[in-house]
Design a protein around this motif. Structure first.
Motif: not given
Length: 470
Positions: A382-388, A390-397
């Motif tokens: 729970g210690d992450v910049n959520e916006m960054f 989720m953007s990264t996960a979206h690109s990866y997917l």
């Protein structure tokens, strides 16, 4: 020899046999089983199974206990106790270590009351050590009480040792989010430091003045005193430039220098002096290339410049790929990486993906995977910049969906465990970060913005899941 095992019954030399049970084997007394006793404070105590007497198994602690038994003066006892406290802390017995550290503090105070000036100095140095134990278990009230008692004891003494303690107290107040007390402590320490320097008292920490300027800059920013914050930022940078010539150098200190350059460069940018800001970013890199043994410091300077350039224009500058190669090669091998280091690694991977050939699937996938894996590790706690993230996960997917649907399912499952659905990703991501389609989202985090939390829901913690993967 120090550290040898002895029989808990007769005290004669014995051997240790580790297995399902730990056994002390004595030629005369036979075997004695040692068991672990779990204490309420989280410590583990090893005791004999029959008599429940304490029996130490760690050789380093046994050696410290032996030195304690050999101490014959109050000063020798204090030295031996400090060693014992350190050894207990190193072997995971924080409660025991803290109790000894507090006992040592009181012993030092007694000797200080008798006129021992060296012990008075050591007493002041022991205060933040004791407070750190309280802070580590989240008890800021105990830590505050330790500092308050120490500050009352020193009274009106004007020395660099006192200034150092006030600085540490200011950090404690900052952790407590007591900005008023923190600012007061830092302002008092600044006045005292300058007074001591004028008298020729330089103290033990050559970086203390730069540290206080940086702390006051943060306080002024929090209080929306932008002009004052800018003044302290410039003073901190001037001091750190001086320290490059006059003080010991380490990666941590060089990173602080790079950050100071970044803060002042950002001030120039806000005033419309983009050329000056860019020049300062380049100068920081030029300075840090002179310290090839501190590659991580250069990596931070490169990332500061990359974020600055990304915030100004979507155009990719010359040498961008090589810079990111340097950053990743310097930061990935580091042990015990903190949050900021991990976020810089992830950003470096994403920046590098931006200059990849979109058709080079393997290299592009490796970059996106590196960024996702790094941020996912932070997200599990729970210690992450959520916006960054989720953007990264979206690109990866997006990329995985093209050619590796099986891995895409694994990633979606990992995200689901964190409470993130595909709908959440689509809703939160206006565009992708990286080179996987025509839209690109800026990673606009300058040095002064890095630690600002993104508002919104917190991700689910997945500590057990992480342990299972390891």
């Amino acid at each position: 020899m120090s550290g040898d095992f002895t029989c808990p019954k007769c005290g004669k030399p014995a051997e240790i046999e580790n297995g399902y049970d730990t056994l002390v084997k004595c030629p005369d007394c036979g075997e004695t089983r040692i068991i672990m006793n779990f204490l309420s404070n989280g410590d583990i105590e090893t005791i004999t199974a029959d008599t429940k007497e304490y029996y130490e198994l760690e050789p380093s602690v046994r050696e410290a206990l032996e030195k304690m038994s050999e101490a014959s003066t109050p000063e020798e006892e204090i030295d031996a106790l400090l060693l014992l406290s350190d050894r207990y802390a190193e072997t995971g017995r924080e409660g025991k270590a803290e109790n000894i550290a507090k006992d040592v503090l009181e012993r030092m105070r007694v000797l200080s009351d008798k006129g021992d000036k060296d012990m008075r100095k050591r007493y002041l140095e022991q205060i933040p050590i004791c407070a750190a134990y309280a802070i580590s278990r989240g008890n800021y009230d105990d830590a505050t009480a330790i500092y308050t008692k120490g500050l009352e004891y020193i009274g009106d003494e004007r020395s660099m040792d006192v200034a150092s303690m006030k600085v540490n107290y200011g950090f404690l107040c900052t952790m407590k989010k007591d900005t008023i007390s923190a600012q007061k402590a830092f302002e008092e320490s600044l006045e005292l430091i300058n007074e001591c320097l004028e008298k020729g008292d330089k103290g033990d920490d050559p970086y203390i003045l730069a540290t206080v300027y940086d702390s006051l800059r943060l306080m002024a920013n929090k209080n929306n005193q932008q002009d004052l914050a800018a003044e302290y930022a410039v003073k901190a940078l001037e001091e750190r430039k001086r320290l490059l010539k006059d003080a010991p150098i380490s990666s941590a200190r060089l990173i602080e220098f790079a950050d100071s350059m970044g803060f002042v460069a950002e001030l120039e940018m806000k005033k419309g002096n983009d050329d000056k800001a860019s020049e300062m970013m380049d100068d920081a890199i030029q300075v840090l290339t002179q310290y090839p043994e501190n590659k991580d410091a250069l990596a931070y300077a490169l990332m500061n410049r990359a974020k600055y350039r990304q915030s100004k224009t979507p155009e990719i500058p010359d040498g961008f790929l090589e810079d990111m190669d340097t950053v990743i090669a310097a930061l990935e091998p580091l042990e015990n990486k903190d949050k900021r280091t991990k976020e810089n690694i992830a950003q470096a991977y994403m920046f590098r993906s931006m200059v990849r050939d979109p058709n080079d699937y393997d290299l592009l996938l490796a970059d996106l995977k590196g960024a996702y894996d790094t941020l996912y590790e932070l997200a599990q706690f729970g210690d992450v910049n959520e916006m960054f993230f989720m953007s990264t996960a979206h690109s990866y997917l997006v990329l995985l969906n093209m050619k590796d649907s099986e891995k895409a399912q694994v990633v979606r499952a990992e995200l689901a465990e964190l409470g993130i659905s595909q709908k959440d990703l689509d809703k939160a991501t206006r565009g992708t970060i990286g080179n996987v389609n025509s839209k690109k989202t800026k990673v606009d985090l300058l040095s002064s913005q890095e630690n600002k939390p993104i508002p919104g829901r917190r991700l689910k913690r997945q500590v057990k899941h992480k342990e299972a993967k390891e």
